[in-house]
Enzyme design. Structure first.
Site, PDB file in Angstrom:
ATOM      1  N   GLU A 145       3.070 -12.970   8.926  1.00  0.00           N
ATOM      2  CA  GLU A 145       4.231 -12.621   8.107  1.00  0.00           C
ATOM      3  C   GLU A 145       5.317 -11.969   8.954  1.00  0.00           C
ATOM      4  O   GLU A 145       5.308 -10.743   9.118  1.00  0.00           O
ATOM      5  CB  GLU A 145       3.832 -11.623   7.010  1.00  0.00           C
ATOM      6  CG  GLU A 145       3.110 -12.179   5.834  1.00  0.00           C
ATOM      7  CD  GLU A 145       3.177 -11.201   4.671  1.00  0.00           C
ATOM      8  OE1 GLU A 145       3.541 -11.624   3.573  1.00  0.00           O
ATOM      9  OE2 GLU A 145       2.901 -10.014   4.864  1.00  0.00           O
ATOM     10  N   HIS A 196      -0.359  -4.706   5.671  1.00  0.00           N
ATOM     11  CA  HIS A 196       0.890  -5.350   5.265  1.00  0.00           C
ATOM     12  C   HIS A 196       2.054  -4.678   5.984  1.00  0.00           C
ATOM     13  O   HIS A 196       1.990  -3.493   6.315  1.00  0.00           O
ATOM     14  CB  HIS A 196       1.064  -5.236   3.743  1.00  0.00           C
ATOM     15  CG  HIS A 196       2.174  -6.077   3.202  1.00  0.00           C
ATOM     16  ND1 HIS A 196       3.485  -5.673   3.228  1.00  0.00           N
ATOM     17  CD2 HIS A 196       2.167  -7.317   2.641  1.00  0.00           C
ATOM     18  CE1 HIS A 196       4.245  -6.613   2.686  1.00  0.00           C
ATOM     19  NE2 HIS A 196       3.477  -7.619   2.340  1.00  0.00           N
TER      20      HIS A 196
END
Length: 214
Positions: A133, A85
């Site tokens: 992302e 992430h």
């Protein structure tokens, strides 16, 4: 459509969110999973919702203070893990090691990436899915499918060019059912979101709004 809600370290009630997610998953066409803090994995899994770890470390049992052991999260009830992430970036070798750790416990895996080039590199490591992302959109409420749809299209093409079996998820700024539909129309197999549910006054209503248009 797969919906993965990352609770990050937000001050929410993970059991409340998990209970809502389980109910929405059971009553809709969406598959909703929750990724809580490691300490909450067991209580979240007890709700019956699909439970993911926010990270697993690239190591086995041994002298690894501060690591998140894949075996420990699996024993607590997790069945999948996020990796890389944007708030917890890993070196490529560590992503590969964490995928090996996840494989030991038969976890589903999704590796996050910023752009199509990183999606291709991540897909080459053999995860179940990659999530595109752009970090500048995370938490903004502006979805990548709206800000720059080509990022999603390019990510889908990049993953398919490497390994057609790797799913692509759309993350960053997802907060409404329209965002989920837009991601699906651009070729995404799922969405990754956080604040739109974790910070909602009514998590169940937020989740219902997300999946209702599907």
């Amino acid at each position: 459509m797969f919906v993965l809600v990352n609770l990050k370290a937000y001050p929410c009630d993970p059991v409340e969110v998990a209970t809502a997610a389980h109910e929405v998953s059971e009553s809709s066409d969406a598959d909703v999973a929750i990724a809580p803090q490691a300490a909450a994995i067991e209580t979240v899994a007890e709700t019956g919702v699909e439970t993911w770890a926010q990270h697993v470390s690239p190591n086995e049992h041994g002298s690894h203070t501060g690591s998140t052991l894949a075996e420990a999260t699996a024993e607590a009830g997790a069945t999948g893990t996020l990796l890389n992430h944007s708030e917890n970036r890993l070196k490529l070798a560590d992503i590969d090691g964490s995928l090996d750790a996840a494989e030991r416990v038969d976890f589903d895996t999704v590796v996050c990436a910023n752009n199509a080039e990183q999606v291709a590199a991540a897909a080459a490591l053999g995860p179940d899915a990659v999530a595109v992302e752009p970090p500048e959109l995370i938490g903004t409420g502006t979805p990548v499918s709206q800000a720059d749809p080509d990022i999603v299209r390019d990510a889908v093409d990049a993953a398919a060019a490497v390994d057609e079996s790797v799913d692509v998820y759309c993350g960053a700024g997802i907060s409404t059912g329209e965002d989920v539909v837009a991601a699906e129309e651009l070729g995404a197999d799922g969405v990754l979101l956080a604040s739109g549910v974790a910070k909602a006054d009514d998590p169940q209503a937020a989740l219902e709004d997300l999946v209702d248009p599907l």
